[in-house]
Design a protein around this motif. Structure first.
Motif, mmCIF file in Angstrom:
data_model
loop_
_atom_site.group_PDB
_atom_site.id
_atom_site.type_symbol
_atom_site.label_atom_id
_atom_site.label_comp_id
_atom_site.label_asym_id
_atom_site.label_seq_id
_atom_site.Cartn_x
_atom_site.Cartn_y
_atom_site.Cartn_z
ATOM 1 N N LEU A 41 14.316 -15.790 13.573
ATOM 2 C CA LEU A 41 14.114 -15.660 14.955
ATOM 3 C C LEU A 41 13.898 -17.036 15.477
ATOM 4 N N LEU A 42 13.305 -18.160 15.004
ATOM 5 C CA LEU A 42 13.107 -19.536 15.430
ATOM 6 C C LEU A 42 14.700 -20.042 15.409
ATOM 7 N N PHE A 43 15.452 -19.964 14.395
ATOM 8 C CA PHE A 43 16.745 -20.775 14.310
ATOM 9 C C PHE A 43 17.639 -20.025 15.402
ATOM 10 N N GLY A 44 17.741 -18.902 15.278
ATOM 11 C CA GLY A 44 18.412 -18.365 16.348
ATOM 12 C C GLY A 44 18.126 -18.524 17.778
ATOM 13 N N VAL A 45 16.978 -18.365 18.305
ATOM 14 C CA VAL A 45 16.583 -18.683 19.461
ATOM 15 C C VAL A 45 16.889 -20.238 19.924
ATOM 16 N N GLY A 46 16.582 -21.099 18.942
ATOM 17 C CA GLY A 46 16.621 -22.566 19.167
ATOM 18 C C GLY A 46 18.025 -23.102 18.946
ATOM 19 N N TYR A 47 18.764 -22.588 18.104
ATOM 20 C CA TYR A 47 20.223 -22.975 18.433
ATOM 21 C C TYR A 47 20.628 -22.314 19.418
ATOM 22 N N GLY A 48 20.542 -21.352 19.951
ATOM 23 C CA GLY A 48 21.168 -20.513 21.256
ATOM 24 C C GLY A 48 20.744 -21.429 22.553
ATOM 25 N N LEU B 112 18.381 -34.506 8.809
ATOM 26 C CA LEU B 112 19.508 -34.291 9.770
ATOM 27 C C LEU B 112 19.681 -33.138 10.475
ATOM 28 N N PHE B 113 19.110 -32.053 9.821
ATOM 29 C CA PHE B 113 19.273 -30.813 10.399
ATOM 30 C C PHE B 113 18.080 -30.547 11.869
ATOM 31 N N CYS B 114 17.165 -31.046 11.512
ATOM 32 C CA CYS B 114 15.835 -30.977 12.365
ATOM 33 C C CYS B 114 15.416 -32.126 12.906
ATOM 34 N N VAL B 115 15.182 -33.345 12.116
ATOM 35 C CA VAL B 115 14.450 -34.310 12.944
ATOM 36 C C VAL B 115 15.253 -34.946 14.104
ATOM 37 N N ILE B 116 16.535 -35.537 13.556
ATOM 38 C CA ILE B 116 17.466 -36.163 14.457
ATOM 39 C C ILE B 116 17.812 -35.460 15.744
ATOM 40 N N PRO B 117 18.143 -34.019 15.739
ATOM 41 C CA PRO B 117 18.086 -33.251 16.914
ATOM 42 C C PRO B 117 16.852 -33.349 17.677
ATOM 43 N N LEU C 149 13.864 -27.404 21.468
ATOM 44 C CA LEU C 149 12.550 -28.229 20.687
ATOM 45 C C LEU C 149 11.538 -27.655 19.925
ATOM 46 N N VAL C 150 11.096 -26.566 20.752
ATOM 47 C CA VAL C 150 9.707 -25.968 20.376
ATOM 48 C C VAL C 150 10.241 -25.155 18.998
ATOM 49 N N CYS C 151 11.317 -24.284 19.329
ATOM 50 C CA CYS C 151 11.781 -23.729 18.163
ATOM 51 C C CYS C 151 12.066 -24.455 16.828
#
Length: 207
Positions: free
Chosen positions: A54-61, A142-147, A14-16
């Motif tokens: 960095l943010l996308f990689g850590v967040g998706y991981g 769709l990519f950020c807000v809903i998740p 969520l933070v990422c």
């Protein structure tokens, strides 16, 4: 415990993704707010690109790490129901989880279809369709807000989830003691009244 692990990874995701959302909203606001990896003279990384990766990689991981965490929690809920009522219902618990999972998954195309309809498209866009004004905002939602909304709901729901690792050890010990007592001739109702807390169990079950 599964609860602690799930909340930790969901919080990281969520933070990422808040950071990813901010970066996407800043996209194209200036020369420094675009992805840049390779330029005419070779490597041309900028701060925007580094932060996005960095943010996308850590967040998706972190998000992906939670994919299978609910599965053992279904077993925990089954054990908890056995502890509460004496009924052993793993099949019902598994079916409920599968039903909700498939229901949400089946709605994904519908959600996308409704989202693109707001910008005037009558069908889902493909790579060959020209850019439509507002498409970037639809993608961000769709990519950020809903998740992010789903993760926030998960964190709120987990506040009321009492099955910590320590609690599950107690429940499993009590269930085992009741099961053995019933196998030795005690009635289930009597076993449930006699063994309610960990302190009431024989020493071998408290080890």
């Amino acid at each position: 415990g599964q609860k602690a692990s799930l909340m930790r990874y969901v919080s990281v995701a969520l933070v990422c993704y808040v950071g990813v959302l901010v970066l996407l909203m800043l996209w194209g606001k200036g020369d420094g707010f675009t992805l840049s990896i390779m330029g005419e003279n070779g490597l041309a990384l900028n701060l925007y690109t580094v932060l996005f990766i960095l943010l996308f990689g850590v967040g998706y991981g972190a998000y992906y790490a939670t994919a299978d965490m609910p599965i053992p929690m279904v077993a925990d809920c089954s054990d908890y129901e056995t502890y509460q009522s004496g009924k052993y219902i793993p099949g019902i618990m598994g079916t409920l989880f599968s039903l909700v999972d498939k229901l949400v998954s089946s709605l994904s195309a519908t959600v996308v279809g409704v989202a693109v309809s707001f910008i005037g498209l009558e069908s889902l866009p493909t790579q060959y369709d020209p850019y439509t004004p507002g498409m970037n905002m639809v993608v961000i939602v769709l990519f950020c807000v809903i998740p992010m909304v789903a993760w926030a709901a998960t964190l709120i729901a987990m506040k009321g989830y009492s099955l910590t690792g320590e609690k599950m050890k107690e429940i499993q010990a009590i269930n085992a003691c009741r099961r053995d007592a019933v196998a030795n001739g005690m009635k289930l109702e009597e076993a449930m009244e006699k063994y309610v807390t960990i302190d009431q169990l024989p020493a071998e079950y408290r080890a």
